[in-house]
Design an enzyme around this catalytic site. Sequence first.
Site, mmCIF file in Angstrom:
data_model
loop_
_atom_site.group_PDB
_atom_site.id
_atom_site.type_symbol
_atom_site.label_atom_id
_atom_site.label_comp_id
_atom_site.label_asym_id
_atom_site.label_seq_id
_atom_site.Cartn_x
_atom_site.Cartn_y
_atom_site.Cartn_z
ATOM 1 N N ASP A 148 0.872 -1.172 0.000
ATOM 2 C CA ASP A 148 0.000 0.000 0.000
ATOM 3 C C ASP A 148 0.911 1.223 0.000
ATOM 4 O OD1 ASP A 148 -2.463 1.530 0.354
ATOM 5 O OD2 ASP A 148 -1.773 1.920 2.373
ATOM 6 N N SER A 149 0.301 2.385 -0.250
ATOM 7 C CA SER A 149 1.079 3.624 -0.191
ATOM 8 C C SER A 149 1.573 3.904 1.232
ATOM 9 C CB SER A 149 0.200 4.787 -0.648
ATOM 10 O OG SER A 149 -0.927 4.878 0.202
ATOM 11 N N TYR A 177 -0.867 8.493 -2.439
ATOM 12 C CA TYR A 177 -0.890 8.258 -3.885
ATOM 13 C C TYR A 177 -2.105 8.949 -4.528
ATOM 14 C CZ TYR A 177 2.506 4.287 -3.891
ATOM 15 O OH TYR A 177 3.616 3.486 -3.804
ATOM 16 N N GLY A 178 -3.172 9.049 -3.749
ATOM 17 C CA GLY A 178 -4.486 9.399 -4.310
ATOM 18 C C GLY A 178 -4.615 10.780 -4.902
ATOM 19 N N CYS A 215 -4.181 -1.621 -2.058
ATOM 20 C CA CYS A 215 -4.354 -0.183 -2.265
ATOM 21 C C CYS A 215 -5.333 -0.019 -3.415
ATOM 22 C CB CYS A 215 -3.006 0.444 -2.617
ATOM 23 S SG CYS A 215 -3.112 2.172 -3.107
ATOM 24 N N ASN A 216 -6.442 0.659 -3.157
ATOM 25 C CA ASN A 216 -7.442 0.846 -4.213
ATOM 26 C C ASN A 216 -6.930 1.745 -5.324
ATOM 27 O OD1 ASN A 216 -10.352 -0.183 -3.257
ATOM 28 N ND2 ASN A 216 -9.138 0.421 -1.494
ATOM 29 N N THR A 217 -6.104 2.726 -4.955
ATOM 30 C CA THR A 217 -5.608 3.671 -5.951
ATOM 31 C C THR A 217 -4.715 2.931 -6.961
ATOM 32 O OG1 THR A 217 -5.688 5.326 -4.208
ATOM 33 C CG2 THR A 217 -4.448 5.899 -6.178
ATOM 34 N N GLU A 260 -2.602 8.862 8.308
ATOM 35 C CA GLU A 260 -1.148 8.631 8.428
ATOM 36 C C GLU A 260 -0.571 9.419 9.610
ATOM 37 O OE1 GLU A 260 1.171 6.729 6.600
ATOM 38 O OE2 GLU A 260 -0.444 5.747 5.500
ATOM 39 N N CYS A 268 -11.033 2.704 0.090
ATOM 40 C CA CYS A 268 -9.636 3.065 0.316
ATOM 41 C C CYS A 268 -9.229 2.256 1.536
ATOM 42 C CB CYS A 268 -9.497 4.558 0.606
ATOM 43 S SG CYS A 268 -7.840 5.019 1.186
ATOM 44 N N THR A 269 -8.117 1.549 1.447
ATOM 45 C CA THR A 269 -7.767 0.634 2.540
ATOM 46 C C THR A 269 -7.341 1.369 3.807
ATOM 47 O OG1 THR A 269 -5.545 0.413 1.617
ATOM 48 C CG2 THR A 269 -7.166 -1.274 1.011
ATOM 49 N N HIS A 270 -7.129 2.679 3.704
ATOM 50 C CA HIS A 270 -6.874 3.464 4.920
ATOM 51 C C HIS A 270 -8.152 3.628 5.767
ATOM 52 C CE1 HIS A 270 -3.017 4.686 3.159
ATOM 53 N NE2 HIS A 270 -2.718 5.261 4.311
HETATM 54 N N1 DGL Z 1 -4.764 3.063 0.844
HETATM 55 C C1 DGL Z 1 -4.898 3.622 -0.434
HETATM 56 C C2 DGL Z 1 -6.086 3.245 -1.214
HETATM 57 O O1 DGL Z 1 -6.683 2.233 -0.907
HETATM 58 C C3 DGL Z 1 -4.058 4.769 -0.867
HETATM 59 C C4 DGL Z 1 -4.329 6.078 -0.309
HETATM 60 C C5 DGL Z 1 -3.387 7.159 -0.781
HETATM 61 O O2 DGL Z 1 -2.168 6.946 -0.710
HETATM 62 O O3 DGL Z 1 -3.879 8.207 -1.204
HETATM 63 O O4 DGL Z 1 -6.462 3.908 -2.122
#
Ligand code: DGL
Length: 250
Positions: free
Chosen positions: A7-8, A39-40, A70-72, A150, A183-185
Amino acid sequence: MKIGVFDSGIGGITVLGELRRSFPSVEYVYLGDTAHVPYGTRSAAQIRQLSADCARVLKSTGIDALVVACNTSSSLALDAICDVMGEVPVFDVVGPGVEAAKAARRKCGGSRATVLVLATRATIRSHAYGKALGANVIEQECPLLVPMIEEGWLDHPVLHRTIKEYVGAYARAGRPGVALLACTHYPWIHAAFERALPGWMIVNSAQAVARSLARSGIARKLRVRGKSRAGRVQWIFTDPDAVPAMARDG
Ligand code: DGL
């Protein structure tokens, strides 16, 4: 059996937790690209480059399968990741996220129920979920949430205020539906979403990701002994100083 998860940042830990519960005797290598999170809000080209770099690092550790937690990256860079991984099987989170949303929707009045997709700007603008889920879908980008998570702000007044800004109108609009944390966050702040969206069914993809591995060609290698022990993890963070305390407990 060794599985790489990336993941990011710390978001993929929410998926890793479910994998460790489901497949406790597998070895895991977790890569959080904390030097480049989020990343998003980046361009598609940057997301592809960073995701391919993560895949390269994990491939060099000798993993037998890769979970893109990571969904992104899953929405914008899956082909670039698969190119790097070659024969190594790759699992993403978008298909399982769609599966989780559809299952929740069935419990919530069927196709008339609204699905509110909450994700990063890049994921939302890719329309990966909108296209897969069809009618009665609202796609809402929430670009400020990942930096707060984060930062460890899981129950901070600024976090609650920001979530309200993103979803308050839907909460006030009428019949509650399904909110998909795409988003996995976001599972880190599940409780904050519950507070902002009373009555909504709030779901994420983690369990469906584990099911997608269990249904795949690697299934036979995943099932081994000892249900209670959590699978051993090797942690890699591209900026080790930028890892919030709550993510160090794993
Ligand atoms: N956890 C991420 C996702 O599922 C990335 C979030 C990010 O870095 O913006 O999209």
